[in-house]
Design a protein around this motif. Structure first.
Motif, short mmCIF file in Angstrom:
data_model
loop_
_atom_site.label_atom_id
_atom_site.label_comp_id
_atom_site.label_asym_id
_atom_site.label_seq_id
_atom_site.Cartn_x
_atom_site.Cartn_y
_atom_site.Cartn_z
N LEU A 1 0.84 -1.20 0.00
CA LEU A 1 0.00 0.00 0.00
C LEU A 1 0.87 1.25 0.00
O LEU A 1 1.95 1.26 0.59
CB LEU A 1 -0.89 0.04 1.25
N LEU A 2 0.38 2.29 -0.64
CA LEU A 2 1.02 3.60 -0.61
C LEU A 2 0.08 4.55 0.13
O LEU A 2 -1.05 4.77 -0.30
CB LEU A 2 1.29 4.11 -2.02
N GLY A 3 0.55 5.08 1.25
CA GLY A 3 -0.26 5.98 2.06
C GLY A 3 -0.24 7.40 1.54
O GLY A 3 0.55 7.75 0.66
N ALA A 4 -1.12 8.22 2.08
CA ALA A 4 -1.18 9.63 1.70
C ALA A 4 0.13 10.34 2.01
O ALA A 4 0.46 11.35 1.39
CB ALA A 4 -2.34 10.31 2.42
N ASP A 5 0.90 9.79 2.97
CA ASP A 5 2.19 10.36 3.33
C ASP A 5 3.32 9.87 2.42
O ASP A 5 4.50 10.12 2.68
CB ASP A 5 2.52 10.03 4.78
N GLU A 6 2.95 9.15 1.33
CA GLU A 6 3.89 8.61 0.34
C GLU A 6 4.77 7.49 0.89
O GLU A 6 5.77 7.13 0.28
CB GLU A 6 4.76 9.71 -0.26
N LYS A 7 4.40 6.93 2.04
CA LYS A 7 5.13 5.79 2.60
C LYS A 7 4.47 4.50 2.17
O LYS A 7 3.23 4.39 2.17
CB LYS A 7 5.18 5.87 4.13
N GLN A 8 5.30 3.52 1.82
CA GLN A 8 4.77 2.21 1.46
C GLN A 8 4.63 1.34 2.70
O GLN A 8 5.41 1.47 3.65
CB GLN A 8 5.69 1.52 0.45
N ALA B 1 -10.02 -7.46 10.66
CA ALA B 1 -9.53 -6.14 11.08
C ALA B 1 -10.13 -5.09 10.13
O ALA B 1 -10.41 -5.40 8.97
CB ALA B 1 -8.01 -6.11 11.02
N PRO B 2 -10.33 -3.88 10.61
CA PRO B 2 -10.92 -2.85 9.74
C PRO B 2 -10.20 -2.68 8.40
O PRO B 2 -10.84 -2.63 7.35
CB PRO B 2 -10.84 -1.58 10.59
N LEU B 3 -8.87 -2.63 8.42
CA LEU B 3 -8.14 -2.50 7.16
C LEU B 3 -8.28 -3.77 6.32
O LEU B 3 -8.42 -3.70 5.10
CB LEU B 3 -6.66 -2.18 7.41
N GLY B 4 -8.27 -4.92 6.96
CA GLY B 4 -8.46 -6.18 6.25
C GLY B 4 -9.79 -6.23 5.53
O GLY B 4 -9.86 -6.61 4.34
N GLY C 1 -4.13 -0.65 -7.99
CA GLY C 1 -4.59 0.65 -8.49
C GLY C 1 -5.80 1.19 -7.74
O GLY C 1 -6.10 2.38 -7.85
N ASP C 2 -6.51 0.34 -7.00
CA ASP C 2 -7.68 0.80 -6.24
C ASP C 2 -7.24 1.63 -5.03
O ASP C 2 -6.14 1.48 -4.51
CB ASP C 2 -8.51 -0.38 -5.73
N GLU C 3 -8.16 2.49 -4.60
CA GLU C 3 -7.94 3.25 -3.37
C GLU C 3 -8.72 2.61 -2.24
O GLU C 3 -9.83 2.10 -2.44
CB GLU C 3 -8.37 4.70 -3.54
N VAL C 4 -8.14 2.64 -1.07
CA VAL C 4 -8.77 2.10 0.13
C VAL C 4 -8.88 3.24 1.13
O VAL C 4 -7.89 3.92 1.41
CB VAL C 4 -7.94 0.94 0.73
N THR C 5 -10.08 3.45 1.65
CA THR C 5 -10.32 4.51 2.61
C THR C 5 -10.86 3.90 3.89
O THR C 5 -11.71 3.01 3.86
CB THR C 5 -11.33 5.54 2.07
N VAL D 1 -10.76 5.99 11.15
CA VAL D 1 -10.45 5.49 12.48
C VAL D 1 -10.41 6.68 13.42
O VAL D 1 -9.66 7.63 13.19
CB VAL D 1 -9.08 4.76 12.49
N ALA D 2 -11.22 6.62 14.47
CA ALA D 2 -11.30 7.70 15.46
C ALA D 2 -11.52 9.05 14.77
O ALA D 2 -10.86 10.03 15.07
CB ALA D 2 -10.06 7.73 16.34
N GLN D 3 -12.43 9.08 13.83
CA GLN D 3 -12.83 10.26 13.08
C GLN D 3 -11.69 10.85 12.25
O GLN D 3 -11.72 12.03 11.90
CB GLN D 3 -13.43 11.31 14.01
N VAL D 4 -10.68 10.03 11.96
CA VAL D 4 -9.59 10.45 11.09
C VAL D 4 -9.63 9.57 9.86
O VAL D 4 -9.58 8.35 9.94
CB VAL D 4 -8.22 10.31 11.80
N LYS D 5 -9.75 10.23 8.71
CA LYS D 5 -9.84 9.50 7.44
C LYS D 5 -8.43 9.15 6.95
O LYS D 5 -7.56 10.02 6.90
CB LYS D 5 -10.56 10.37 6.41
N GLN D 6 -8.23 7.87 6.65
CA GLN D 6 -6.95 7.40 6.13
C GLN D 6 -7.17 6.82 4.73
O GLN D 6 -8.18 6.16 4.49
CB GLN D 6 -6.36 6.34 7.04
N GLN D 7 -6.22 7.08 3.85
CA GLN D 7 -6.33 6.59 2.47
C GLN D 7 -5.03 5.95 2.04
O GLN D 7 -3.95 6.40 2.41
CB GLN D 7 -6.66 7.73 1.51
N TRP D 8 -5.18 4.88 1.25
CA TRP D 8 -4.04 4.19 0.66
C TRP D 8 -4.37 3.85 -0.78
O TRP D 8 -5.53 3.71 -1.14
CB TRP D 8 -3.74 2.89 1.38
N GLU D 9 -3.35 3.67 -1.56
CA GLU D 9 -3.50 3.14 -2.91
C GLU D 9 -2.87 1.76 -2.91
O GLU D 9 -1.78 1.56 -2.35
CB GLU D 9 -2.78 4.02 -3.93
#
Length: 160
Positions: free
Chosen positions: A93-100, A128-131, A140-144, A147-155
């Motif tokens: 996964l690639l996070g919004a922070d550009e970390k894999q 698990a929620p991410l699972g 190529g899909d995005e995963v949103t 968690v605790a009212q903080v939106k996290q996104q990955w590609e």
């Protein structure tokens, strides 16, 4: 990355955890039943507290035993683009922070981080929620996930 090898690493970690918890159960049981811990009055609760601890540790040991059974029976399958991400997938996964981030999707009870050389692989279950969010996704899909009212996104960069 060989999924069978990852599975073996999880099994070894679970076995080590079980040994540690079984030792803790033994110590707590001994403390609960030791003659010095017999209650002398209603305020003397050391033996009772040790019994509660022993019970909790025994439950944890049983949960690890169940996880060991599930992981021993687990047979990771190769990724199929037509089915998307399923149990047994190794996902980058690639996070919004550009970390894999590497995720290995396995059965219940194996939630842990494995350090493979300089690489960290997060082992999670499909419950698990991410699972859950990853199931059925493809490269190529995005995963949103919120968690605790903080939106996290990955590609999803890659899946094996």
């Amino acid at each position: 990355m060989d999924k069978s090898w990852l599975q073996q690493q999880v099994l070894e970690r679970l076995a080590a955890d079980l040994l540690q918890v079984e030792q803790a159960v033994s110590v707590a049981h001994e403390a609960a039943t030791h003659e010095e811990n017999i209650a002398e009055n209603k305020y003397d609760t050391l033996g009772l507290e040790a019994a509660y601890l022993a019970t909790g540790q025994a439950r944890r040991a049983e949960a690890i035993r169940q996880a060991l059974v599930q992981w021993r029976l687990f047979r990771p399958q190769p990724y199929s683009a037509s089915q998307g991400i399923q149990l047994g997938a190794l996902v980058c996964l690639l996070g919004a922070d550009e970390k894999q981030q590497q995720i290995f999707l396995g059965p219940e009870g194996g939630n842990m981080k494995l350090l493979i050389g300089a690489e960290t692989i997060q082992v999670i279950s499909s419950q698990a929620p991410l699972g859950k969010a990853l199931l059925g996704k493809a490269e190529g899909d995005e995963v949103t996930l919120e968690v605790a009212q903080v939106k996290q996104q990955w590609e999803v960069l890659s899946v094996t």
